[in-house]
Design a protein around this motif. Structure first.
Motif, mmCIF file in Angstrom:
data_model
loop_
_atom_site.group_PDB
_atom_site.id
_atom_site.type_symbol
_atom_site.label_atom_id
_atom_site.label_comp_id
_atom_site.label_asym_id
_atom_site.label_seq_id
_atom_site.Cartn_x
_atom_site.Cartn_y
_atom_site.Cartn_z
ATOM 1 N N GLY A 163 0.837 -1.320 -0.128
ATOM 2 C CA GLY A 163 0.044 0.003 0.039
ATOM 3 C C GLY A 163 0.860 1.433 0.010
ATOM 4 N N CYS A 164 1.137 1.794 1.175
ATOM 5 C CA CYS A 164 1.818 3.066 1.267
ATOM 6 C C CYS A 164 3.049 2.727 2.189
ATOM 7 N N PHE A 165 4.089 3.869 2.034
ATOM 8 C CA PHE A 165 5.124 4.095 3.034
ATOM 9 C C PHE A 165 4.716 5.044 3.898
ATOM 10 N N LEU A 166 4.908 4.964 5.140
ATOM 11 C CA LEU A 166 4.495 6.105 6.190
ATOM 12 C C LEU A 166 5.836 6.393 6.781
ATOM 13 N N PHE A 167 6.021 7.580 6.681
ATOM 14 C CA PHE A 167 7.133 8.381 7.301
ATOM 15 C C PHE A 167 6.440 9.280 8.415
ATOM 16 N N GLN A 168 6.828 8.899 9.399
ATOM 17 C CA GLN A 168 6.188 9.733 10.807
ATOM 18 C C GLN A 168 7.417 10.374 11.360
ATOM 19 N N PRO A 189 9.552 9.061 -5.912
ATOM 20 C CA PRO A 189 8.312 9.137 -6.594
ATOM 21 C C PRO A 189 7.526 8.156 -6.982
ATOM 22 N N ALA A 190 8.332 6.891 -7.321
ATOM 23 C CA ALA A 190 7.736 5.809 -7.732
ATOM 24 C C ALA A 190 7.110 5.040 -6.592
ATOM 25 N N ARG A 191 7.103 5.349 -5.405
ATOM 26 C CA ARG A 191 6.471 4.713 -4.584
ATOM 27 C C ARG A 191 5.147 5.703 -4.032
ATOM 28 N N ARG A 192 4.248 5.013 -3.080
ATOM 29 C CA ARG A 192 3.333 5.684 -2.721
ATOM 30 C C ARG A 192 3.718 6.148 -1.167
ATOM 31 N N ILE A 217 1.802 12.346 -0.338
ATOM 32 C CA ILE A 217 0.530 12.396 0.384
ATOM 33 C C ILE A 217 0.595 12.842 1.605
ATOM 34 N N PHE A 218 -0.102 14.052 2.005
ATOM 35 C CA PHE A 218 -0.011 14.686 3.260
ATOM 36 C C PHE A 218 -0.741 13.997 4.254
ATOM 37 N N CYS A 219 -0.274 13.238 5.501
ATOM 38 C CA CYS A 219 -1.115 12.444 6.202
ATOM 39 C C CYS A 219 -1.835 13.624 7.437
#
Length: 316
Positions: A163-168, A189-192, A217-219
């Protein structure tokens, strides 16, 4: 002679804290070695620098929890007598996505990731992966471009289950244009890619415009002292619900969730990712099932008719 049947004395609060501290120190030290092993594995792969693209999830709304293995969920979400080895199956019978949190504390091995790939069996199931704190909290995006690439190998292994990579980022990490540039210049940029901030200074038009330009994507967050808005900077929106007044403990009412669901439908996004991180008292799966129901009529096709990506911040 020691009686082997004598029960151990329960640990006091200070002893428990010290044990946790030592465990976290070991995890952090081990992460460097684990990252190096994945770096070697990435370079040794048949296509060490593939022209990869993001997977194409079929649904327009993915709703799940931030993690699935919590002892406090026993008796609330997991049946009391159910063996822990059956917990994931039970979770995956009701949800089609999960946000992996363990990867934040401990950099995954290739074997770990391959086990995630097998775990759902023939179910349609997608993982979002929280990026290791080595990148976001220890190095804070300072000279981490290679680490980001190495961590990205997880997506190549998961394939259609990615799905996504989440960078917190940490709460002390305040906005600056230099930091914004450092983050976005290192993301593939090829990743979500999803970036979650915990300091309110990042909710500003400069950030929104930069995220839109790079497709990042802004969380959006439901959390204490954070703007209670839904921000859209790409065709995908991402929402984490931690609890508006207390971290990880809030039980969302149906009315509160309906307000967020309305904002999701009004966002113009093609796909929504929604994860509940209010896990301490076991509220997350209950609230997530309610949100799934509220969005059920929008789970096929687009959430709304197609619209150009914007930088809307919708009041919740």
């Amino acid at each position: 002679m020691t009686d082997e049947t004598t029960e151990r004395k329960p640990l006091g609060p200070e002893e428990r804290r010290e044990r946790r501290r030592l465990r976290r120190e070991k995890q952090r030290a081990d992460n460097y070695a684990r990252a190096e092993k994945m770096h070697i594995a990435r370079l040794a792969a048949p296509d060490s620098d593939p022209q990869h693209t993001s997977s194409r999830p079929e649904q327009s709304a993915y709703v799940g929890c931030s993690g699935w293995f919590y002892w406090k969920w026993r008796g609330k979400f997991y049946p009391e007598q159910m063996a822990t080895g059956e917990w994931f199956r039970h979770y995956a019978d009701q949800f089609d996505t999960v946000e992996i949190n363990a990867s934040f504390y401990s950099w995954p091995t290739v074997a770990n990731v391959k086990s995630w790939l097998r775990q759902p069996g023939d179910r349609q199931f997608v993982y979002t992966i929280k990026v290791c704190e080595l990148i976001t909290h220890i190095k804070k995006f300072e000279d981490t471009e290679t680490l980001v690439k190495d961590f990205g190998m997880i997506a190549d292994i998961l394939g259609e289950r990615m799905g996504c990579f989440l960078f917190q980022l940490p709460p002390s990490y305040r906005f600056s244009e230099e930091r914004l540039t450092a983050i976005l210049s290192q993301l593939d940029p090829a990743r979500r890619n999803v970036v979650e901030f915990r300091h309110a200074s990042w909710w500003n038009d400069t950030v929104y415009a930069a995220f839109q330009k790079t497709g990042t994507i802004f969380c959006s967050c439901s959390g204490p002292r954070l703007p209670d808005v839904l921000v859209r900077t790409s065709d995908d929106i991402y929402l984490r619900l931690h609890g508006p007044e207390r971290w990880y403990r809030h039980d969302y009412s149906e009315n509160e969730l309906a307000q967020w669901a309305d904002k999701i439908r009004s966002s113009g996004a093609k796909r929504a990712w929604v994860y509940f991180n209010n896990d301490y008292e076991g509220f997350a799966p209950k609230n997530a099932l309610t949100m799934r129901r509220l969005l059920a009529d929008r789970t096929a096709g687009s959430l709304l008719p197609a619209a150009a990506p914007g930088t809307e911040a919708l009041d919740a």
